[in-house]
Design a protein around this motif. Sequence first.
Motif, PDB file in Angstrom:
ATOM      1  N   ARG A 207      28.609   3.189 -15.070  1.00 38.30           N
ATOM      2  CA  ARG A 207      29.913   3.716 -15.501  1.00 38.30           C
ATOM      3  C   ARG A 207      30.005   3.963 -17.003  1.00 38.30           C
ATOM      4  O   ARG A 207      30.587   4.959 -17.437  1.00 38.30           O
ATOM      5  N   ASP A 270      37.976   5.669 -21.260  1.00 38.78           N
ATOM      6  CA  ASP A 270      36.665   5.019 -21.170  1.00 38.78           C
ATOM      7  C   ASP A 270      36.276   4.822 -19.702  1.00 38.78           C
ATOM      8  O   ASP A 270      36.964   4.104 -18.966  1.00 38.78           O
ATOM      9  N   ASN A 271      35.159   5.442 -19.311  1.00 36.73           N
ATOM     10  CA  ASN A 271      34.735   5.367 -17.911  1.00 36.73           C
ATOM     11  C   ASN A 271      34.330   3.962 -17.465  1.00 36.73           C
ATOM     12  O   ASN A 271      34.192   3.714 -16.273  1.00 36.73           O
ATOM     13  N   ARG A 272      34.119   3.066 -18.435  1.00 39.22           N
ATOM     14  CA  ARG A 272      33.873   1.677 -18.062  1.00 39.22           C
ATOM     15  C   ARG A 272      35.011   1.161 -17.184  1.00 39.22           C
ATOM     16  O   ARG A 272      34.820   0.324 -16.320  1.00 39.22           O
TER      17      ARG A 272
ATOM     18  N   LEU B  92      38.088  10.211 -25.400  1.00 38.01           N
ATOM     19  CA  LEU B  92      37.715   8.824 -25.710  1.00 38.01           C
ATOM     20  C   LEU B  92      38.367   8.410 -27.027  1.00 38.01           C
ATOM     21  O   LEU B  92      38.482   9.231 -27.942  1.00 38.01           O
ATOM     22  N   SER B  93      38.724   7.140 -27.147  1.00 37.27           N
ATOM     23  CA  SER B  93      39.290   6.684 -28.412  1.00 37.27           C
ATOM     24  C   SER B  93      38.164   6.596 -29.446  1.00 37.27           C
ATOM     25  O   SER B  93      36.983   6.575 -29.095  1.00 37.27           O
ATOM     26  N   GLU B  96      35.948   3.684 -28.744  1.00 33.39           N
ATOM     27  CA  GLU B  96      35.061   3.870 -27.575  1.00 33.39           C
ATOM     28  C   GLU B  96      33.939   4.860 -27.900  1.00 33.39           C
ATOM     29  O   GLU B  96      32.805   4.701 -27.445  1.00 33.39           O
ATOM     30  N   THR B 111      26.301  -2.571 -20.115  1.00 31.88           N
ATOM     31  CA  THR B 111      27.471  -2.105 -20.869  1.00 31.88           C
ATOM     32  C   THR B 111      27.456  -2.868 -22.207  1.00 31.88           C
ATOM     33  O   THR B 111      26.755  -3.874 -22.326  1.00 31.88           O
TER      34      THR B 111
END
Lengths: 328, 255
Positions: A207, A270-272, B92-93, B96, B111
């Motif tokens: 993700r 954010d795709n996370r 996206l920020s 991020e 991640t």
Amino acid sequence: MKHHENTAKWFFLLFLLLLGSFYLSLITGRLPTPLLPSMWTGTLRGVVYDLRLPRIILGILIGTGLAMTGAVYQSIFKNPLASPKILGTTDGAAVGVAAAILWIGTNRVLIELSGFITGLIATLMVLWLSRAIKYGGSVLRLILAGMAVSAFSSALIGLLKFLADPYQVLPTITFWLLGSLNGRGWRDVLYAGPVILAGIIAFHLLRWRVNILGLSDEEAHSLGVNPRLYRGLLIGFGSLIVSASTSVAGSIAWIGLLMPHLARALFGADNRYVIPGSGLIGGIILLLCDTYARSATSYEIPLGIVVSVVSAPVFVLILSRRSLKWRR
Amino acid sequence: MEALKLERIEFGYEPGSPVLSNVSLTVKESTIMAILGPNGAGKSTLLKLILGVEKPWKGGIILYGKPLKEYSPRDKARLISWVPQDPPNIPLSVYEYVLLGRAPHLGFLSTPTPRDETIVLTLLEEMDLWRFHDRPVNSLSGGERQLVMIAKAIAQESKIILMDEPTSHLDIGNKIRVLRIVKQLVNQGKTIIYTTHDPNEALLTADNTVIIHNGRILEQGETNRVVRAGNLSKIYGVKLREVELDSYRYVLPQL
């Protein structure tokens, strides 16, 4: 870090909602069902565990899978209106389903298998055609190839319907393609469940990297990500989910398009968080729609229709929000 | 030490019509190299080759003594980062987006860890970008976006940073801010290669300059020696003159 602070809260709430919907769906149906599982005996026990439970599991898996696929596709195609249909997989699977109903008959295993295979073939054709198209960048080529394969598949579906016996076979094809979980049982869960689940797990693990595919190919390269490879991998898992879902439950629109937008409203871009969030919302919405479809009236309403009736107004509502941060 | 070496590179997008021919250059570690040339000279293509997005038809690219093609994408990304010319149009920020710079330091399915998040938070504070960490990248002004893209490249902790016309869309204030950061980065040991069509930027910042015209290197070497009004007049086809002020030389237009 506005989104981060609320992320855990929203995920907790969505989990609770999913559990609540699960339970609500178990006790809802034409046969009155007491609230406590210990009171589910005799015929009712069979109804709950052999009819409702597999449908519930399929509904959650398909809703989650389609919504996650939509979130992934919207990122990798850099297009907020992308949906799982964009690569022709849905229409390709529908061709297989219609052909099997027409020529093979009522054997559900063969119908579902046929749909699954033609869905994957359609996606492979899109990937192959996108190399032949010389117009636009690699992403636009995929979208154009998807349009071409979808159009061709739709024509084939029309032809198959034209050939079908209008009193017996044509209604079967039409109802299947309208989308429904009516009569789906544990066998369907065992067939489609692992495929969809594999896609869901892969999307969840990848993700964060999906964010990188939203950048230009050069920028993705500079971050150590081969965009073509990752795109291919994600499309592969997406088409597994879409083929399996369409072959089992017919064509269910909107879930893949809409849920990522709802998730973005809660979690930012954010795709996370957007990918698992979409999945949870998709699972809940599809489950609730299916519960309504099977219990609201004395006959089954096609699931695809219920989903569309609920989704279309929500879609307009989302697009009219000022906070939609996608400018293209 | 040589950070990067290009040996007789030839490359084009269409067979038979090369965009770059016989390009050879060497970039020393902890220096600034400006690639100067008019629009369409092949500057951005040269950066894409160094980045490994495009493969040269002929010739070789050596990165820290090893051919570029022998590096895995991830290892290459730990050595070279990239500041694109066009800012990303994604919601996206800032936080991020800059966090994506940590990708080469993470595993295939990982991640970002709390350590990665701390690196990015500290960096945003140091660069005075924290005040809009929560804003979508595509809602920022041109200057802010440029700084954010540089922040992402710094978060990548690479030795070399490639910048494609980093100041071309900026007003004079942001232009100077960006050039100052470029100088600071070299003082911290980074190697910077950037493209520009402004000779004065090269004169202000670059140790070495390569002048490209029609896909060929016209001149290369120390900036003060290479960036001369005479050379540039030939390329651009206009009259230019040189002025010296406070021991800096400038190239100015002459109407």
